[in-house]
Scaffold this motif. Structure first.
Motif, PDB file in Angstrom:
ATOM      1  N   GLN A 129       0.837  -1.207   0.000  1.00  0.00           N
ATOM      2  CA  GLN A 129       0.000   0.000   0.000  1.00  0.00           C
ATOM      3  C   GLN A 129       0.867   1.251   0.000  1.00  0.00           C
ATOM      4  OE1 GLN A 129      -2.495  -0.558   3.444  1.00  0.00           O
ATOM      5  NE2 GLN A 129      -4.274  -1.034   2.204  1.00  0.00           N
TER       6      GLN A 129
ATOM      7  N   ARG B 220      -8.061  -2.099  -1.662  1.00  0.00           N
ATOM      8  CA  ARG B 220      -7.307  -1.784  -0.448  1.00  0.00           C
ATOM      9  C   ARG B 220      -5.826  -1.558  -0.753  1.00  0.00           C
ATOM     10  NH1 ARG B 220      -9.646  -6.206   3.763  1.00  0.00           N
ATOM     11  NH2 ARG B 220      -7.887  -5.580   5.050  1.00  0.00           N
TER      12      ARG B 220
ATOM     13  N   GLY C 252      -9.612   1.793  -0.059  1.00  0.00           N
ATOM     14  CA  GLY C 252     -10.466   1.263   0.995  1.00  0.00           C
ATOM     15  C   GLY C 252     -11.303   0.070   0.562  1.00  0.00           C
ATOM     16  N   ASP C 253     -12.127  -0.388   1.495  1.00  0.00           N
ATOM     17  CA  ASP C 253     -13.007  -1.530   1.242  1.00  0.00           C
ATOM     18  C   ASP C 253     -14.289  -1.298   2.030  1.00  0.00           C
ATOM     19  OD1 ASP C 253     -14.233  -3.909   0.785  1.00  0.00           O
ATOM     20  OD2 ASP C 253     -12.720  -5.163   1.758  1.00  0.00           O
TER      21      ASP C 253
ATOM     22  N   LYS D 237     -10.167  -0.050   6.275  1.00  0.00           N
ATOM     23  CA  LYS D 237     -11.129  -0.319   5.210  1.00  0.00           C
ATOM     24  C   LYS D 237     -11.707   0.964   4.629  1.00  0.00           C
ATOM     25  CE  LYS D 237     -12.582  -4.948   6.706  1.00  0.00           C
ATOM     26  NZ  LYS D 237     -11.814  -5.140   7.927  1.00  0.00           N
TER      27      LYS D 237
END
Length: 468
Positions: free
Chosen positions: A6, A293, A298-299, A353
């Protein structure tokens, strides 16, 4: 999981956003950085080469070069290729067989098979409404059978007893017969850990497979072994007709190389992720959500599903009725909110998330970490029932006693009381002026506007237990 990836992808893609024009040179540089990010995440080299080549081919096409926002289009290409790499869609368990449907679990020693059996049994019962029996065919590891009996009891699955002096194939066939007699929907079979190069052990599990004819044969593998996880899964798949993979210990894996390599190398989908030690810590694998993600988007879908499943609606209703009657929000209610947050994976489990959370400064992440929540709960647990109901009585000597009892400092107790007072004000606004006032009062308090030293945002948790 994926923290390192990330961070690296965040840097790479931020350089792309807002660029008015993409050339072959800056696409080449971007892809070089993407390649390095994937290799550092321990993704298999052949997988990295193919991924980068696919992105390059699409990036140099007319769609990108003629787009008004070429940087954004290239980010979408990377996202789509990540999804494609991991399998496009969620591969569900196929239990469409005459009951009992048999699920056979295979893997190396120490990969987390027995715990995964319990997690899967719980998931099938709670999410699918199935009746489940479990059995252990591991006659080699001391206490393996006893361990499965214990975890089966925790999740409410029926345990079929076995002993170390029995033959694994005999255990499996007897368990299948018992599952039929007890009208179970699913039989999950735990097997001994084995290496793919151990011919005798591989022959044994092939015999179990032939006797049971399972509808699902899942390979359980430790995510922290990186690309070795994918290579081991490939070797097992050549000896046993696997239908999918359960990737365990993903909470301890910051790289994510296994998740990105397995599908491409084995041709078999990841079906579940083990995200912790608890029997609730199992979640279906959704490639599109994972890709989102990784790219810092995000999720939110998983977050909403988690909240819907784990929020205690009865508790939320009780709190709402209490406030409606004009009663004060007290520390008992505050602790209930904290407990609910822990049950949903803690503050960081929720925050990760949300879109853009990977860009939060490290000191903010530390302030909102689960350790802080645990500390707050310990402080409240050190109070008397009277103090929790009437926090105004907590003065000097009481603060010192509470700090001593919780292993914290008086400053920590003061900080908790300050946060609690802010939450009380918020709930009063909800009661007197509705949600609009509350939202206005919280402006500027969300990331990155967390209060210095605070355990979580002063806006806190609304009656449902979900962070605003």
């Amino acid at each position: 999981m994926f923290e390192n990836l990330q961070d690296r992808f965040g840097d790479v893609l931020n350089n792309l956003r807002g660029q008015g024009r993409l050339t072959e040179d800056n696409i080449k540089e971007t892809l070089r950085q993407v390649r390095m990010a994937l290799l550092e995440a321990d993704v298999s080299l052949p997988v990295v080469r193919q991924f980068v080549e696919e992105v390059r081919e699409k990036a140099l096409g007319e769609t990108v070069t003629r787009s008004l926002t070429p940087g954004q289009v290239l980010i979408k290409i990377v996202n789509d290729e990540l999804v494609k790499l991991m399998g496009e869609v969620n591969a569900q368990l196929d239990l469409t067989a005459q009951p009992p449907a048999v699920v056979l679990m295979a893997g190396l020693q120490g990969s987390g098979k027995t715990t995964s059996v319990a997690k899967l049994a719980r998931w099938l019962q709670e999410k699918q409404g199935k009746t489940v029996m479990v059995v252990s065919c591991d006659v080699y590891r001391p206490a393996a059978i006893a361990q499965l009996k214990t975890v089966a009891g925790e999740v409410g699955a029926e345990f079929f007893p076995s002993t170390p002096d029995q033959q694994p194939v005999e255990i499996a066939t007897r368990a299948l017969e018992a599952a039929r007699k007890h009208f179970k929907d699913v039989l999950i079979v735990d097997t001994a850990g084995r290496l793919h190069v151990d011919a005798a052990m591989m022959a044994e599990i092939q015999a179990i497979h032939a006797a049971l004819k399972p509808v699902e044969t899942l390979f359980v593998v430790d995510a922290m072994t990186g690309q070795d996880a994918a290579n081991t899964a490939k070797a097992f798949n050549e000896a046993l007709p696997l239908t999918g993979v359960v990737l365990t210990k993903t909470d301890g894996d910051a790289r994510g190389g296994a998740a990105l390599s397995i599908r491409q190398i084995t041709g078999r989908p990841i079906k579940f992720l083990g995200t912790g030690e608890k029997t609730t810590a199992l979640e279906p694998f959704y490639p599109d959500r994972v890709a989102s993600r990784i790219l810092g988007m995000g999720d939110v879908v998983s977050l909403v599903e988690e909240v819907q499943h784990k929020v205690d609606k009865d508790q939320a209703d009780r709190l709402a009725k209490k406030l409606k009657k004009g009663k004060e929000f007290d520390l008992i209610d505050f602790k209930a909110q904290l407990d609910q947050m822990v049950s949903m994976g803690g503050m960081m489990g929720l925050l990760e998330k949300l879109p853009g959370m990977n860009q939060l400064p490290e000191h903010v992440k530390n302030q909102s970490g689960d350790r802080e929540i645990t500390k707050l709960i310990a402080i409240i647990n050190s109070m008397t029932p009277h103090e929790r109901r009437f926090p105004a009585v907590i003065k000097g000597s009481r603060k010192r006693r509470i700090a001593l009892g919780s292993g914290t400092q008086v400053q920590d107790v003061n900080r908790l009381l300050k946060q609690f007072a802010q939450m009380q004000k918020m709930f009063k606004k909800v009661k007197s002026g509705g949600m609009a006032k509350m939202m206005r009062s919280m402006q500027g308090r969300m990331p990155g506007g967390f209060p210095p030293g605070g355990g979580f945002p002063p806006g806190g948790m609304p009656p449902g237990g979900f962070p605003m």
